[in-house]
Design an enzyme around this catalytic site. Structure first.
Site, short mmCIF file in Angstrom:
data_model
loop_
_atom_site.label_atom_id
_atom_site.label_comp_id
_atom_site.label_asym_id
_atom_site.label_seq_id
_atom_site.Cartn_x
_atom_site.Cartn_y
_atom_site.Cartn_z
N LYS A 214 1.43 9.00 20.34
CA LYS A 214 1.44 10.22 21.15
C LYS A 214 2.77 10.42 21.87
O LYS A 214 2.84 10.48 23.11
CB LYS A 214 0.27 10.23 22.14
CG LYS A 214 -1.09 10.35 21.46
CD LYS A 214 -2.21 10.60 22.46
CE LYS A 214 -3.53 10.84 21.73
NZ LYS A 214 -4.64 11.11 22.69
N GLY B 147 2.42 4.75 2.27
CA GLY B 147 2.90 5.13 3.59
C GLY B 147 4.40 4.97 3.69
O GLY B 147 5.06 4.41 2.81
N GLY B 148 4.94 5.46 4.79
CA GLY B 148 6.38 5.42 4.98
C GLY B 148 6.94 4.01 5.03
O GLY B 148 7.99 3.73 4.45
N ILE B 149 6.23 3.09 5.71
CA ILE B 149 6.73 1.72 5.83
C ILE B 149 6.71 0.99 4.49
O ILE B 149 7.72 0.43 4.07
CB ILE B 149 5.95 0.94 6.91
CG1 ILE B 149 6.18 1.57 8.29
CG2 ILE B 149 6.39 -0.53 6.93
CD1 ILE B 149 5.30 1.00 9.38
N GLU C 283 -4.23 -4.47 -4.49
CA GLU C 283 -5.41 -3.65 -4.76
C GLU C 283 -5.01 -2.29 -5.29
O GLU C 283 -5.65 -1.71 -6.17
CB GLU C 283 -6.27 -3.51 -3.51
CG GLU C 283 -5.61 -2.83 -2.34
CD GLU C 283 -6.51 -2.82 -1.11
OE1 GLU C 283 -6.67 -1.75 -0.50
OE2 GLU C 283 -7.03 -3.88 -0.74
N GLY D 54 0.82 -1.20 0.00
CA GLY D 54 0.00 0.00 0.00
C GLY D 54 0.85 1.24 0.00
O GLY D 54 1.95 1.27 -0.55
N GLY E 214 -8.90 -3.61 2.16
CA GLY E 214 -8.52 -4.94 1.70
C GLY E 214 -7.66 -5.73 2.65
O GLY E 214 -7.18 -6.82 2.32
#
Length: 425
Positions: free
Chosen positions: A354, A210-212, A231, A208, A329
């Site tokens: 946080k 994102g940073g990871i 997907e 997908g 998904g």
């Protein structure tokens, strides 16, 4: 009806839409902004309307419940719908992404599909471009109203609409949405390292944004014969192609083809998608069906979560017990890799939230949390402090493994709680 007769002005298209109770809108860059803006600005045209969509790209008054005769139903909330849902202004429909076509068929009555497409080709076909998603499932089964946009790439796959299947269209050109580049932090690289070293050459990937995921992709550039069954098609996948890491030669389904149900990224990704015979855009009930995913022997799924408990339950769509998004998904691919011969599923999360004041690994999930990946489907869990394979492990074993990859400042507290629960001696 001739092609010329199907080209309508805005008022005519709104009248057609007004004859339907349910409207299904394509997701992402399939969203026809010009048409949706017209609906939003002319609510009195409609006596009663329900608008169904996943991943809305722009905030609108009907999303916020400002038109009493229009109700918005979201199937995966962006920030716009999230705010409205938490105020009771729109609906959220639980779903597995691969079941969206079936679900939409059951909850709508005589729906009309509205979407954005590429210009028509010489054979009379429009392309859904960056999309197939649930929209492609309805080609030939429901009327389409389309916004033709020359910025939409002409992709290859089962996402073409013939002029005979279109009830009305208009032309409106506007650039596609582009995702901003997401920086890769040191913490992302640490997590990615644990994942990348467990991905073999010849694996088929679902990744997908994102940073990871970006960090993982960056570590796979020297892998060979990787395949794509995902997907979402991303810029990271484009980069892997440029480095020669993706060939798809060892895939079991759609050999040598990259399979996706939508694409979202930068202009270079959209240009890459245009008329690319190496990419096959298919409806989500094919791409995300766990039974089809499982046919890839070396399927690898990489997903994120916000919280996990000692049982291995992953709450990926709520934050502190409040709804944030939806299932997407994740569960589809979690089940798919479980049935794949040598499948591997990775759930990634930062160890804290946080500013290191809250552990994301907890004895039990926060009240109000929703389980996205069940304890029975979870495989690997990864934080910046290590990786734990939970599949095939007892609750007691899982507890020890998860505490070991928690942030060090919370390990004593987690150990104390585990003993209270009888999970540690």
């Amino acid at each position: 009806m001739t092609i010329g007769e199907k080209e309508k002005d805005l008022a005519e298209l709104l009248t057609i839409i007004g004859k339907h109770r349910d409207v299904i809108v394509a997701m992402g860059n399939g969203e026809p902004d010009y048409l949706l803006t017209a609906i939003d600005e002319n609510p009195n045209v409609f006596s009663s309307l329900r608008i169904h969509q996943i991943l809305e790209m722009k905030n609108r008054q009907y999303i916020q419940g400002e038109h009493p005769n229009i109700r918005y139903v979201s199937y995966f909330m962006s920030g716009f719908a999230r705010k409205a849902f938490l105020k009771g202004k729109c609906d959220l429909m639980p779903n597995h992404f691969h079941q969206m076509p079936q679900l939409l068929t059951s909850v709508t009555v005589n729906p009309v599909i509205i979407c954005q497409t590429s210009p028509m080709d010489e054979d009379g076909y429009f392309s859904l471009g960056t999309e197939a998603d649930y929209t492609a499932h309805f080609i030939g089964k429901a009327p389409f109203i389309i916004q033709v946009n020359e910025y939409v790439p002409r992709s290859v796959g089962e996402n073409k609409i013939h002029i005979s299947q279109v009830e009305g269209f208009l032309h409106h050109n506007q650039p596609l949405h582009e995702l901003p580049e997401i920086p890769v932090r040191d913490i992302d690289k640490k997590i990615a390292t644990y994942i990348a070293e467990r991905i073999d050459d010849g694996s088929t990937l679902q990744v997908g944004i994102g940073g990871i995921p970006n960090a993982v992709v960056g570590l796979l550039r020297h892998h060979r014969n990787l395949g794509i069954h995902t997907e979402m098609l991303t810029d990271g996948i484009y980069d892997l192609v440029q480095h020669g890491a993706i060939t798809g030669t060892e895939k079991k389904t759609h050999k040598e083809k990259m399979v996706a149900t939508f694409a979202l990224g930068s202009k270079k990704l959209y240009n890459f998608l245009d008329q690319n015979q190496g990419i096959k855009m298919l409806s989500v009930d094919q791409v995300n069906d766990p039974r089809i995913i499982a046919q890839e022997d070396q399927m690898v799924a990489i997903n994120a979560s916000t919280e996990i408990d000692f049982y291995g339950q992953c709450a990926s769509e709520t934050v502190a017990g409040k709804y944030y998004s939806s299932t997407g998904g994740q569960a589809d691919f979690g089940a798919g890799v479980r049935f794949a011969k040598n499948g591997k599923g990775f759930i990634c999360l930062y160890s804290t939230a946080k500013n290191d004041t809250i552990s994301r690994i907890q004895p039990t999930l926060a009240p109000g949390s929703v389980v996205t990946t069940s304890k029975n489907d979870v495989d690997y869990v990864v934080t910046e402090y290590g990786i734990a394979q939970l599949k095939g492990k007892s609750i007691f074993e899982r507890t020890k493994l998860l505490i070991n990859i928690a942030h060090p400042k919370f390990r004593d507290e987690l150990t104390f709680e585990a003993k209270k629960m009888g999970f540690l001696i």
